[in-house]
Design an enzyme around this catalytic site. Structure first.
Site, PDB file in Angstrom:
ATOM      1  N   ASP A 108      -6.532  -6.718   4.187  1.00  0.00           N
ATOM      2  CA  ASP A 108      -7.747  -6.130   3.441  1.00  0.00           C
ATOM      3  C   ASP A 108      -8.598  -7.317   2.940  1.00  0.00           C
ATOM      4  OD1 ASP A 108      -8.991  -4.036   2.277  1.00  0.00           O
ATOM      5  OD2 ASP A 108      -8.107  -4.678   0.403  1.00  0.00           O
ATOM      6  N   ASP A 123      -3.330 -18.240   0.403  1.00  0.00           N
ATOM      7  CA  ASP A 123      -4.383 -19.024  -0.124  1.00  0.00           C
ATOM      8  C   ASP A 123      -5.053 -19.968   0.706  1.00  0.00           C
ATOM      9  OD1 ASP A 123      -1.862 -20.186  -0.281  1.00  0.00           O
ATOM     10  OD2 ASP A 123      -1.946 -21.177  -2.030  1.00  0.00           O
ATOM     11  N   LYS A 150       2.808 -15.486   2.488  1.00  0.00           N
ATOM     12  CA  LYS A 150       2.888 -16.202   1.232  1.00  0.00           C
ATOM     13  C   LYS A 150       4.523 -16.456   1.127  1.00  0.00           C
ATOM     14  CE  LYS A 150       1.664 -17.872  -2.528  1.00  0.00           C
ATOM     15  NZ  LYS A 150       0.861 -19.025  -2.615  1.00  0.00           N
ATOM     16  N   ASP A 189     -12.455  -8.774   4.704  1.00  0.00           N
ATOM     17  CA  ASP A 189     -13.764  -8.504   3.773  1.00  0.00           C
ATOM     18  C   ASP A 189     -14.253 -10.174   3.959  1.00  0.00           C
ATOM     19  OD1 ASP A 189     -13.316  -5.958   3.196  1.00  0.00           O
ATOM     20  OD2 ASP A 189     -14.215  -6.503   1.359  1.00  0.00           O
ATOM     21  N   TYR A 245       0.922  -1.279  -0.138  1.00  0.00           N
ATOM     22  CA  TYR A 245       0.020   0.192  -0.106  1.00  0.00           C
ATOM     23  C   TYR A 245       0.850   1.167   0.105  1.00  0.00           C
ATOM     24  CZ  TYR A 245      -4.788  -1.972   0.809  1.00  0.00           C
ATOM     25  OH  TYR A 245      -5.916  -2.486   0.594  1.00  0.00           O
TER      26      TYR A 245
HETATM   27  C1  IPM Z   1     -10.449  -1.008   3.902  1.00  0.00           C
HETATM   28  C2  IPM Z   1     -10.517  -0.357   2.509  1.00  0.00           C
HETATM   29  C3  IPM Z   1      -9.442   0.621   2.197  1.00  0.00           C
HETATM   30  C4  IPM Z   1      -8.276  -0.475   2.052  1.00  0.00           C
HETATM   31  C5  IPM Z   1      -9.443   1.383   0.789  1.00  0.00           C
HETATM   32  C6  IPM Z   1     -10.789   1.847   0.841  1.00  0.00           C
HETATM   33  C7  IPM Z   1      -8.396   2.186   0.447  1.00  0.00           C
HETATM   34  O1  IPM Z   1     -10.933  -1.549   1.523  1.00  0.00           O
HETATM   35  O2  IPM Z   1     -10.110  -0.266   4.702  1.00  0.00           O
HETATM   36  O3  IPM Z   1     -10.244  -2.172   4.046  1.00  0.00           O
HETATM   37  O4  IPM Z   1      -7.952  -0.960   1.214  1.00  0.00           O
HETATM   38  O5  IPM Z   1      -7.469  -0.345   3.085  1.00  0.00           O
HETATM   39 MG    MG Z   2     -10.907  -3.459   2.441  1.00  0.00          MG
END
Ligand code: IPM
Ligand code: MG
Length: 358
Positions: free
Chosen positions: A247, A223, A191, A251, A142
């Site tokens: 990240d 993975d 990884k 999710d 990042y």
């Molecule tokens: C998160 C989001 C952010 C990230 C984006 C919006 C930059 O997806 O906080 O998970 O990738 O960190």
């Molecule tokens: Mg995110």
């Protein structure tokens, strides 16, 4: 006590979920006798439109003067075609870097009441889920060098993944400290079968683990971890991982707890300052329609009360209020509201019910 909070409503559903979070916080203030004062700041697409930059200097000053920052959501299709360095998301990254918020905590808890919203089969999640993803937030790909160069196959773009030992050490300690307060188990995700940066990551994490003899450390490749998150998520407690892998995994973890609309996060540095935001995005498709689930934002408020202000009872009260509203059968659309045995509620009604339950 007096607490100063910087408020960044941002874009899309941001302002409407933030409004409900403040309603809940005000209720906490009345119920427990605290004074919360708010200073609103611009960031993201709305800041680009109003002042020409996604993270105005004034916003940073407002955050600096505050004890904690609440951020709702940033981004939207209107700004999707801007060049990378001008995108609204740069505001989030800029805030994380400016305040060195290297430790991102993302608890994924499957509320009993939401078992039906979980896309996994009941036997896979029997007994519930309680995972916390500890994501490194100010390093890795990042923030590594990025750019373009010419190659034989045409123009190439690159982003560099780089981790220094000190960066890995400090996030590893956050994960191990967290594990000590939970079931003393850390899964570090990397990884290392391919990436040099992951091999260093693994080496450092293994070294830090020696300071925590009571904690069991396990390493998984990303993975494999992604696969096991849906086949056997109950094995996970604290997951320690890099910026990019965190990240993605967070999710995934959020979805198996029913909806990403439920997942809060804390971004911390050394000291008590922190930035608190829901894991979900700005959801421009439902913005302004009173459909968004404000619970992730409200649960982020609970994390702020706990981690920055040390108000544990107050934090518990907010979480219990969310749970009691779910128990009473109220659901926003993302949680299947309106289905059998549930009452569909909108953003405002959700905030009102939760505040009332405190
Ligand atoms: C998160 C989001 C952010 C990230 C984006 C919006 C930059 O997806 O906080 O998970 O990738 O960190
Ligand atoms: Mg995110």
């Amino acid at each position: 006590m007096d607490y100063k909070i910087a408020i960044i409503p941002g874009d899309g559903i941001g302002p409407e979920v933030m409004e409900q979070a403040i309603r809940v916080l005000d209720r906490v203030g009345v119920r427990f006798g605290h004074r919360f004062t708010y200073e609103t700041a611009l960031a993201g697409g709305c800041a680009i439109d109003q002042v020409g930059t996604c993270l105005p200097a004034e916003t940073i000053d407002i955050c600096k003067a505050a004890d904690a920052v609440l951020l709702a959501a940033i981004g939207g299709w209107q700004w999707d075609t801007l060049p990378g360095d001008q995108r609204p998301e740069r505001a989030i990254l800029g805030l994380r870097k400016e305040f060195e918020l290297f430790a991102n905590l993302r608890p994924a808890i499957l509320f009993e009441e939401l078992i039906d919203a979980c896309p996994l089969r009941p036997e896979i999640i029997a007994g519930g889920l309680d995972i916390v993803v500890v994501r490194e937030l100010t390093g890795g790909i990042y923030f590594g060098e990025r750019g373009y160069k010419e190659t034989e196959l045409g123009r190439a773009a690159y982003d560099v993944e780089q981790y220094a030992t000190g960066e890995v050490e400090r996030i590893a300690r956050v994960a191990f400290d967290m594990a000590m307060k939970r079931s003393k188990q850390v899964t570090s995700v990397d990884k290392a079968n391919v990436l040099e940066s992951s091999r260093l990551w693994r080496e450092v994490v293994t070294e830090v683990a020696k300071e925590y003899p009571e904690v069991t450390l396990k390493h998984l490749y990303i993975d494999n971890a992604a696969m096991q998150m849906v086949s056997n998520p109950r094995q996970f407690d604290v997951i320690l991982t890099s910026n990019l892998f965190g990240d993605i995994l967070s999710d995934e973890a959020s979805m198996i707890t029913g909806s990403i609309g439920m997942l809060p996060s804390a971004s911390l540095t050394t000291g008590s300052f922190g930035l608190y935001e829901p894991v979900h995005g700005s959801a421009p498709d439902i913005a302004g329609q009173d459909k968004a689930n404000p619970m992730a934002m409200i649960l982020s408020v609970a994390m702020m009360l706990r981690y920055t202000f040390g108000l544990l009872e107050e934090a518990d009260a907010v979480e219990a209020a969310v749970q009691s509203v779910l128990r009473a059968g109220y659901r926003t659309g993302d949680l299947g509201g309106g289905g059998a045995g549930t009452t569909l509620i909108g953003t405002q009604e959700a905030g009102r019910l939760i505040a009332e339950a405190i």
